[in-house]
Design a protein around this motif. Sequence first.
Motif, PDB file in Angstrom:
ATOM      1  N   SER A  39       0.880  -1.160   0.000  1.00  0.00           N
ATOM      2  CA  SER A  39       0.000   0.000   0.000  1.00  0.00           C
ATOM      3  C   SER A  39       0.916   1.208   0.000  1.00  0.00           C
ATOM      4  CB  SER A  39      -0.897  -0.011   1.233  1.00  0.00           C
ATOM      5  OG  SER A  39      -1.719   1.127   1.249  1.00  0.00           O
ATOM      6  N   THR A  40       0.849   2.012  -1.049  1.00  0.00           N
ATOM      7  CA  THR A  40       1.797   3.104  -1.234  1.00  0.00           C
ATOM      8  C   THR A  40       1.072   4.438  -1.292  1.00  0.00           C
ATOM      9  OG1 THR A  40       3.190   1.618  -2.502  1.00  0.00           O
ATOM     10  CG2 THR A  40       3.651   3.968  -2.700  1.00  0.00           C
ATOM     11  N   GLU A  41       1.636   5.409  -0.587  1.00  0.00           N
ATOM     12  CA  GLU A  41       1.110   6.764  -0.625  1.00  0.00           C
ATOM     13  C   GLU A  41       2.186   7.686  -1.182  1.00  0.00           C
ATOM     14  OE1 GLU A  41      -1.217   9.972   2.163  1.00  0.00           O
ATOM     15  OE2 GLU A  41      -0.087   8.369   3.123  1.00  0.00           O
ATOM     16  N   ILE A  42       1.862   8.327  -2.294  1.00  0.00           N
ATOM     17  CA  ILE A  42       2.743   9.317  -2.902  1.00  0.00           C
ATOM     18  C   ILE A  42       2.094  10.669  -2.645  1.00  0.00           C
ATOM     19  CG2 ILE A  42       3.802  10.125  -5.044  1.00  0.00           C
ATOM     20  CD1 ILE A  42       3.559   7.221  -6.077  1.00  0.00           C
ATOM     21  N   ASP A  43       2.871  11.639  -2.168  1.00  0.00           N
ATOM     22  CA  ASP A  43       2.320  12.949  -1.816  1.00  0.00           C
ATOM     23  C   ASP A  43       1.408  13.481  -2.911  1.00  0.00           C
ATOM     24  OD1 ASP A  43       3.732  12.793   0.508  1.00  0.00           O
ATOM     25  OD2 ASP A  43       5.163  14.369   0.013  1.00  0.00           O
ATOM     26  N   ASN A  44       0.278  14.022  -2.516  1.00  0.00           N
ATOM     27  CA  ASN A  44      -0.711  14.647  -3.389  1.00  0.00           C
ATOM     28  C   ASN A  44      -1.456  13.667  -4.296  1.00  0.00           C
ATOM     29  OD1 ASN A  44      -0.008  17.199  -2.350  1.00  0.00           O
ATOM     30  ND2 ASN A  44       1.689  17.311  -3.801  1.00  0.00           N
ATOM     31  N   LEU A  45      -1.304  12.350  -4.055  1.00  0.00           N
ATOM     32  CA  LEU A  45      -2.033  11.348  -4.828  1.00  0.00           C
ATOM     33  C   LEU A  45      -2.746  10.397  -3.876  1.00  0.00           C
ATOM     34  CD1 LEU A  45       0.647  10.462  -7.522  1.00  0.00           C
ATOM     35  CD2 LEU A  45      -1.312  11.966  -7.787  1.00  0.00           C
ATOM     36  N   ASP A  46      -3.684   9.633  -4.407  1.00  0.00           N
ATOM     37  CA  ASP A  46      -4.396   8.647  -3.599  1.00  0.00           C
ATOM     38  C   ASP A  46      -3.476   7.494  -3.220  1.00  0.00           C
ATOM     39  OD1 ASP A  46      -6.725  10.089  -3.866  1.00  0.00           O
ATOM     40  OD2 ASP A  46      -7.392   8.973  -5.635  1.00  0.00           O
ATOM     41  N   ARG A  47      -3.822   6.802  -2.132  1.00  0.00           N
ATOM     42  CA  ARG A  47      -3.090   5.602  -1.730  1.00  0.00           C
ATOM     43  C   ARG A  47      -3.397   4.494  -2.740  1.00  0.00           C
ATOM     44  NH1 ARG A  47      -0.338   3.666   2.371  1.00  0.00           N
ATOM     45  NH2 ARG A  47      -0.617   5.473   3.705  1.00  0.00           N
ATOM     46  N   GLU A  48      -2.363   3.805  -3.173  1.00  0.00           N
ATOM     47  CA  GLU A  48      -2.512   2.765  -4.181  1.00  0.00           C
ATOM     48  C   GLU A  48      -2.062   1.415  -3.642  1.00  0.00           C
ATOM     49  OE1 GLU A  48      -3.802   2.986  -7.243  1.00  0.00           O
ATOM     50  OE2 GLU A  48      -4.193   5.119  -6.958  1.00  0.00           O
ATOM     51  N   SER A  49      -2.764   0.357  -4.035  1.00  0.00           N
ATOM     52  CA  SER A  49      -2.377  -1.012  -3.687  1.00  0.00           C
ATOM     53  C   SER A  49      -1.462  -1.553  -4.773  1.00  0.00           C
ATOM     54  CB  SER A  49      -3.609  -1.909  -3.569  1.00  0.00           C
ATOM     55  OG  SER A  49      -4.431  -1.448  -2.538  1.00  0.00           O
ATOM     56  N   GLY A  50      -0.563  -2.443  -4.389  1.00  0.00           N
ATOM     57  CA  GLY A  50       0.356  -3.034  -5.349  1.00  0.00           C
ATOM     58  C   GLY A  50       0.789  -4.416  -4.912  1.00  0.00           C
ATOM     59  N   TYR A  51       1.789  -4.922  -5.587  1.00  0.00           N
ATOM     60  CA  TYR A  51       2.303  -6.264  -5.314  1.00  0.00           C
ATOM     61  C   TYR A  51       3.761  -6.317  -5.730  1.00  0.00           C
ATOM     62  CZ  TYR A  51       1.348  -6.522 -10.288  1.00  0.00           C
ATOM     63  OH  TYR A  51       1.313  -6.263 -11.630  1.00  0.00           O
ATOM     64  N   GLY A  52       4.432  -7.379  -5.326  1.00  0.00           N
ATOM     65  CA  GLY A  52       5.828  -7.504  -5.703  1.00  0.00           C
ATOM     66  C   GLY A  52       6.417  -8.836  -5.305  1.00  0.00           C
ATOM     67  N   ALA A  53       7.684  -8.986  -5.629  1.00  0.00           N
ATOM     68  CA  ALA A  53       8.432 -10.196  -5.304  1.00  0.00           C
ATOM     69  C   ALA A  53       9.846  -9.789  -4.915  1.00  0.00           C
ATOM     70  CB  ALA A  53       8.467 -11.141  -6.502  1.00  0.00           C
ATOM     71  N   PHE A  54      10.478 -10.601  -4.075  1.00  0.00           N
ATOM     72  CA  PHE A  54      11.838 -10.312  -3.638  1.00  0.00           C
ATOM     73  C   PHE A  54      12.624 -11.604  -3.529  1.00  0.00           C
ATOM     74  CE2 PHE A  54       8.954 -10.494  -0.054  1.00  0.00           C
ATOM     75  CZ  PHE A  54       9.558 -11.393   0.822  1.00  0.00           C
TER      76      PHE A  54
END
Length: 172
Positions: A39-54
Amino acid sequence: MFKKIAIAVALVAASTSAFAQPFAQQQAPSFYAGIAGTSTEIDNLDRESGYGAFFGYKFNQSIAIEGGYYRVADTEYRVGAMRADVTVDQIDLSVIGTLPLSNGFDIYGRLGYARLEAEADIAGYTGKEHDSNALYGLGLGYTFSPVVHGRLEVQKPASDTTKIVAGVSYKF
């Protein structure tokens, strides 16, 4: 004087054997891989859900190196009749320092490099932009079994971006 030296040597010998046991129980080096939801919040934008691998390599119970790929945002923005499809990806490489706690819990810190790449498609025109930054984070982990480990972490891949990561890894 001889008694003081003998007592000092005895204390050093006792402490050495006391510390030898925890070091003997340290984990052997190992590779691990995992998946995560973000869950990522970038200033002045809506919070966005995402995914990834490591994917990482754990040198011992305290130090690891890890690389990852995350789809931080994949969204659509509308302003009047204008529509923009925006994706933001993160590629990172970090050193992780872990402090084991009791009952399978650990806390860890991350320090590394992150490259964020944004791509926007507006009315058929595509533009890309990237930014490279220091990456740092702090997290809490839990070992479910000798090979399965869960984590919850807060990361700062850029000064205007805060990412919460919940993931699970498998050691092999």
